[in-house]
Design a protein around this motif. Sequence first.
Motif, mmCIF file in Angstrom:
data_model
loop_
_atom_site.group_PDB
_atom_site.id
_atom_site.type_symbol
_atom_site.label_atom_id
_atom_site.label_comp_id
_atom_site.label_asym_id
_atom_site.label_seq_id
_atom_site.Cartn_x
_atom_site.Cartn_y
_atom_site.Cartn_z
ATOM 1 N N SER A 56 33.347 7.005 -134.277
ATOM 2 C CA SER A 56 34.778 6.760 -134.182
ATOM 3 C C SER A 56 35.161 6.613 -132.718
ATOM 4 C CB SER A 56 35.540 7.930 -134.811
ATOM 5 O OG SER A 56 36.886 7.936 -134.405
ATOM 6 N N GLN A 220 36.521 7.436 -141.999
ATOM 7 C CA GLN A 220 37.536 6.438 -142.319
ATOM 8 C C GLN A 220 38.937 6.935 -141.970
ATOM 9 O OE1 GLN A 220 36.816 3.349 -142.998
ATOM 10 N NE2 GLN A 220 34.648 3.929 -142.912
ATOM 11 N N ILE A 275 41.540 4.299 -147.369
ATOM 12 C CA ILE A 275 40.519 5.267 -146.944
ATOM 13 C C ILE A 275 39.448 5.391 -148.019
ATOM 14 C CG2 ILE A 275 40.087 7.734 -146.496
ATOM 15 C CD1 ILE A 275 42.944 7.792 -145.232
ATOM 16 N N ALA A 278 37.142 2.189 -148.393
ATOM 17 C CA ALA A 278 36.178 2.034 -147.296
ATOM 18 C C ALA A 278 35.091 3.102 -147.370
ATOM 19 C CB ALA A 278 36.901 2.104 -145.952
ATOM 20 N N ALA A 279 35.484 4.349 -147.685
ATOM 21 C CA ALA A 279 34.503 5.433 -147.779
ATOM 22 C C ALA A 279 33.564 5.210 -148.960
ATOM 23 C CB ALA A 279 35.210 6.781 -147.909
ATOM 24 N N GLN A 282 30.715 2.896 -148.101
ATOM 25 C CA GLN A 282 29.682 3.563 -147.312
ATOM 26 C C GLN A 282 28.841 4.494 -148.180
ATOM 27 O OE1 GLN A 282 28.893 3.027 -144.088
ATOM 28 N NE2 GLN A 282 30.460 1.445 -143.971
#
Length: 319
Positions: A56, A220, A275, A278-279, A282
Amino acid sequence: MSEQEDNLDLERADAFSIPVAPAGYKSGFIGIIGRPNVGKSTLMNQLVGQKVAIVSPVAQTTRNRLRGILTTPEAQLIFVDTPGIHKPHHQLGKVLVKNAQIAIQSVDVLLFVVDGSVEAGGGDRYIVDLLTHSQMPLVLGLNKIDQQSSNYHQIEDTYANLAGPHNWPIVKFSALNGDGLEALQKFLIDRLEPGPYYYPPDLVTDQPERFIMAELIREQILLLTREEIPHSVAVTIEKVEETPTITRVFAAINVERDSQKGIVIGKGGIMLKTIGSAAREQMQKLIDGKVYLELFVRVEPKWRQSRSRLAEFGYRVEE
């Protein structure tokens, strides 16, 4: 060592799928230390060839001592990615810095990573002072050489002045694009002693899957909310249900204030949905399968100041 003890070691290695290392094989633990946001997590991910640490632009991304494992034909390198060393302002910060300092004393080699795109600063000199009496091998890693400007000689001189009195070797590299990492890897292996496999050769981290899942969600949040929700968020995995076709993950996002809860959820729930989406992407890479992710947000006032809450969320001073 007796023949019976030798046989016991062989049985133990076999039980954990850890082969016996050949003669002359090297292994050891390498502590990655440095100021916040100098690229330590990006570097570890590059070295092990897989994402095991979140990345990040916000400082203080790393909270736990996270181990990344690189196994080559010559050596097994266990990288310990530590929280950035800084002046703490709350109980969580004190725990993070204490854990980083413990890591300095409990590894075989230290890799001191600095931001090679800017001159050495007070934070770097503070870490040098901490390391002055350390007897273990140390490599000074100049990261971000891909971002250097025309006055890079002047910048590098400031780090040479830090390393010179201690005879620390300097290796330049870019954790972002991989330039110079092969030379760095060789430098580190040269400083390791002969040793066994500590982990199975195909393992890239010793952290449980739930921990990585929680970190992927937190990443995220940091990326999408930036300064609005800096470090007052902790993610806990409440439940994981696995079936042959899908893994269902239920996670709580813990914040300190109602206003932060509103930011994480967003208007009409759009931020929380972004959030989660996107998480989830992954996580599907992590487990190589479909994931259903359900998130909810709860307010835990001043959790960063509470020893019991810190322990509950997995942040404690390590031995």
